[in-house]
Scaffold this motif. Structure first.
Motif: not given
Length: 112
Positions: A81, A89-90, A93, A97
């Motif tokens: 990370w 990172r986006q 994520k 999800r």
């Protein structure tokens, strides 16, 4: 020195036998109290309760120590990370999800 280790081993063995015995009795009592009344199932013996404990441990937890406690994995993930750019990172994520692999929500939505 050998006597110390021998006594320690005997203590451990006694506590392990005591723990398994108590856990088996608890499982047997709970099973015999709940399942005949709720589902009409038969009562079980102490040895069947021990078998249920072993089977549940094999199927659900394994014999590797504490389930869900993997500090190496967590440390490695934190290192990854820290090395990611904000864009990576986006993207990570957003991928999390969506669910896990081919079984996630995003794959179901695209197939439907």
């Amino acid at each position: 020195m050998r006597r110390h280790w021998f006594l320690r081993g005997v203590k451990f063995l006694l506590f392990a036998v005591l723990f398994v015995t108590i856990a088996g009795m608890v499982v047997m009592r709970l099973w015999n109290w709940l399942t005949p009344a709720l589902f009409g199932w038969h009562v079980i013996t102490f040895w069947q309760a021990i078998g249920i404990l072993i089977l549940s441990k094999l199927l659900l937890g394994g014999f590797r120590g504490r389930p869900g406690w993997h500090p190496y994995w967590r440390r490695r993930m934190m290192e990854r990370w820290e090395q990611m750019t904000p864009e990576e990172r986006q993207k990570f994520k957003e991928g999390m999800r969506g669910g896990c692999g081919p079984f996630g929500r995003s794959s179901v939505e695209t197939k439907a």
